[in-house]
Scaffold this motif. Structure first.
Motif, PDB file in Angstrom:
ATOM      1  N   LEU A 276      -2.260   0.172 -31.711  1.00 43.82           N
ATOM      2  CA  LEU A 276      -2.421   1.014 -30.635  1.00 43.82           C
ATOM      3  C   LEU A 276      -3.649   1.748 -30.690  1.00 43.82           C
ATOM      4  O   LEU A 276      -4.005   2.447 -29.718  1.00 43.82           O
TER       5      LEU A 276
ATOM      6  N   LEU B  73      -0.935  -0.026 -23.525  1.00 39.67           N
ATOM      7  CA  LEU B  73      -1.150   1.624 -23.716  1.00 39.67           C
ATOM      8  C   LEU B  73       0.506   2.369 -23.568  1.00 39.67           C
ATOM      9  O   LEU B  73       1.149   3.041 -23.110  1.00 39.67           O
ATOM     10  N   ASN B  74       1.517   1.475 -24.783  1.00 41.05           N
ATOM     11  CA  ASN B  74       3.241   2.222 -24.940  1.00 41.05           C
ATOM     12  C   ASN B  74       2.634   1.896 -26.633  1.00 41.05           C
ATOM     13  O   ASN B  74       2.159   1.954 -27.365  1.00 41.05           O
TER      14      ASN B  74
ATOM     15  N   MET C 121      -2.100  11.172 -22.165  1.00 40.04           N
ATOM     16  CA  MET C 121      -3.221  11.272 -22.239  1.00 40.04           C
ATOM     17  C   MET C 121      -3.867  11.800 -21.049  1.00 40.04           C
ATOM     18  O   MET C 121      -5.198  12.301 -21.308  1.00 40.04           O
TER      19      MET C 121
ATOM     20  N   ASN D 268      -6.235  -0.566 -28.953  1.00 40.03           N
ATOM     21  CA  ASN D 268      -5.774  -0.054 -27.297  1.00 40.03           C
ATOM     22  C   ASN D 268      -6.722   0.693 -26.884  1.00 40.03           C
ATOM     23  O   ASN D 268      -6.854   1.391 -25.864  1.00 40.03           O
ATOM     24  N   LEU D 269      -6.136   2.163 -27.925  1.00 35.30           N
ATOM     25  CA  LEU D 269      -6.379   3.744 -26.841  1.00 35.30           C
ATOM     26  C   LEU D 269      -8.220   3.302 -26.998  1.00 35.30           C
ATOM     27  O   LEU D 269      -8.562   4.524 -26.193  1.00 35.30           O
TER      28      LEU D 269
ATOM     29  N   LEU E 152       3.315   8.319 -23.287  1.00 35.70           N
ATOM     30  CA  LEU E 152       1.779   8.014 -23.911  1.00 35.70           C
ATOM     31  C   LEU E 152       1.191   8.721 -22.708  1.00 35.70           C
ATOM     32  O   LEU E 152      -0.381   9.198 -22.874  1.00 35.70           O
TER      33      LEU E 152
ATOM     34  N   ALA F  28      -9.319   2.179 -23.863  1.00 40.64           N
ATOM     35  CA  ALA F  28      -9.248   2.502 -23.021  1.00 40.64           C
ATOM     36  C   ALA F  28      -9.728   3.664 -22.696  1.00 40.64           C
ATOM     37  O   ALA F  28     -11.100   3.737 -21.843  1.00 40.64           O
TER      38      ALA F  28
ATOM     39  N   LEU G 159      -5.313   2.922 -16.268  1.00 45.06           N
ATOM     40  CA  LEU G 159      -4.526   3.164 -16.887  1.00 45.06           C
ATOM     41  C   LEU G 159      -3.169   3.430 -16.923  1.00 45.06           C
ATOM     42  O   LEU G 159      -2.381   4.037 -16.355  1.00 45.06           O
TER      43      LEU G 159
ATOM     44  N   THR H  23       1.299  10.298 -31.187  1.00 46.49           N
ATOM     45  CA  THR H  23       0.172   8.877 -30.930  1.00 46.49           C
ATOM     46  C   THR H  23       0.263   8.188 -32.050  1.00 46.49           C
ATOM     47  O   THR H  23       0.907   6.721 -32.016  1.00 46.49           O
TER      48      THR H  23
ATOM     49  N   GLY I 112       1.040   2.400 -18.394  1.00 47.15           N
ATOM     50  CA  GLY I 112       1.842   2.545 -19.677  1.00 47.15           C
ATOM     51  C   GLY I 112       3.128   3.579 -20.077  1.00 47.15           C
ATOM     52  O   GLY I 112       3.666   3.967 -18.832  1.00 47.15           O
TER      53      GLY I 112
END
Length: 446
Positions: free
Chosen positions: A375, A366-367, A417, A378-379, A413, A382, A407, A297, A409
């Motif tokens: 990123l 979540l891209n 996750m 944002n992760l 990803l 989450a 969640l 990621t 995306g």
């Protein structure tokens, strides 16, 4: 049962204005939070999810006196007392609750927490007010992160790491709860005792919604309650001279992603902050999952920031001890303080409070097609939401009323996750031992 406590040092030196503010706060909507945090610290050692049902008749009041305040407890947990006297460490934690929940809430109510500089200064002020910013000639504070729900062998390993650090004169800072937060402190206390170190520091940094669900462990001798998770995370990285990460669940992943997002910032490229991932040999699957997720990621640069040293307590402690010289040299070369890392650049996206409600969780980007630092931010949010849904009262209630957080995306990803979270579930890292885990999240592919 009614108990009146005389305040320990500090609380008996309040002005009448300060006492008035505390009383006003204790009768405000903040009181419910204050009460739940006070009950948690009075009930140290009890990991029951039914704490507030068991003590539904508990109350706490602040009574004005000429020389400060008295603390009135009504029907408190008996475990907090020995022969009718409150345990000193528990009373210290109780006064930390008063200081940080009530006093700071009024002190910082006009602070602009959208201003990055003000956030960093407020965190410093909170820590200084709690007397945890101490002069030092040599960096020696090791932040230890890890899960509250870990296996017995992993817990013993965290104690051994703490012991080895304590033998080398290093101090410990954790999230102050059970599991991997308690183990290093317990081990370090033994190491300090063997070395006749009488001023060992066991600093616990928490935030209101966590301490209300997860009491500080009894080893903590310095407790600070930051306003929210973002301020708590910033406090960790600014006081840390090194960071050790043990096996954990969503909360540990949140902390790691926060740290990597900051260290990937080009402005922090020269920063010296050793990061070690360690655990017993049996935990290698955990580290493999984490390393694979990070590299897939956030890229190889993020993976290269991690030193994975499984099953090597003495080697880990020696590595950390050796790195303290490099930390000191760097801080000295840039004119930074040893006690608080002012030069570490933290972008606003890592400082602003994130409310993990259903709408905010579903709208997270979540891209993979975005800057790595964004990123990571944002992760981090989450995983923060998953922590809230797992253990924090407001999050648990939201999930119970509206169903799991969504969640969503891109496919790559989301699969990553889902794989990581399922590994946490299978390894029993999402709930306290003995309880069945019901997912508070649902993965969607856009």
């Amino acid at each position: 049962m009614r108990v009146l406590l005389n305040p320990l040092d500090g609380m008996n030196l309040l002005s009448q204005t300060e006492v008035s503010k505390l009383q006003k706060s204790s009768n405000s909507p903040l009181y419910a939070l204050f009460k739940s945090c006070a009950l948690a610290v009075l009930n140290v050692g009890n990991e029951s999810d039914e704490l507030y049902n068991e003590y539904s008749d508990f109350e706490i009041n602040l009574l004005s006196r000429e020389r400060g305040i008295k603390i009135e407890l009504i029907n408190p947990p008996q475990a907090a007392f020995v022969d009718g006297e409150i345990i000193t460490g528990i009373q210290e934690h109780l006064q930390s609750v008063i200081r940080d929940i009530l006093f700071n809430s009024s002190k910082y109510e006009t602070t602009d927490f959208n201003d990055s500089v003000e956030v960093t200064n407020a965190i410093f002020d909170i820590l200084r007010h709690a007397n945890v910013i101490l002069p030092t000639d040599l960096p020696n504070l090791v932040v230890c992160w890890g899960g509250h729900s870990i296996k017995e062998k992993e817990y013993r390993y965290t104690k051994e790491i703490g012991y080895q650090l304590g033998l080398r004169g290093l101090n410990i800072c954790t999230g102050c709860g059970p599991g991997a937060m308690k183990g290093p402190m317990k081990g370090a206390a033994l190491g300090h005792a063997k070395q006749r170190i009488k001023n060992g520091r066991y600093l616990g940094l928490t935030e209101p919604s966590i301490i209300a669900a997860e009491a500080p462990n009894p080893i903590v001798n310095e407790l600070v309650i930051l306003p929210d998770i973002e301020k708590r995370l910033e406090a960790f990285v600014r006081v840390a001279h090194a960071i050790i990460i043990f096996p954990g669940g969503a909360g540990t992943a949140e902390e790691l992603l926060y740290l990597l997002g900051i260290m990937l910032n080009p402005k922090n490229k020269l920063q010296v902050l050793p990061i070690v991932l360690t655990g017993p040999a049996e935990s290698i699957a955990y580290f493999e999952e984490i390393a694979e997720f990070v590299e897939a990621t956030l890229g190889k640069e993020a993976r290269d920031l991690l030193n994975i040293m499984p099953d090597k307590p003495a080697a880990v402690a020696q590595f950390i001890k050796d790195q303290m010289v490099n930390v000191r040299d760097f801080r000295k070369s840039v004119g930074d303080a040893y006690q608080y890392n002012w030069t570490l650049n933290i972008e606003p996206d890592f400082q602003h409070s994130f409310d993990p409600n259903h709408e905010n969780m579903s709208q997270l980007n979540l891209n993979l097609d975005q800057p790595k630092t964004r990123l990571a931010a944002n992760l981090r949010k989450a995983f923060s939401g998953i922590v809230a849904g797992n253990i924090k009262e407001q999050g648990v209630l939201a999930v119970k009323e509206k169903g799991p957080f969504i969640l969503q995306g891109d496919e790559t990803l989301m699969h990553r996750m889902d794989k990581l979270l399922m590994a946490f579930v299978e390894q029993g890292r999402m709930k306290l031992p003995g309880s069945k885990y019901e997912p508070c999240y649902k993965i969607n592919i856009l």
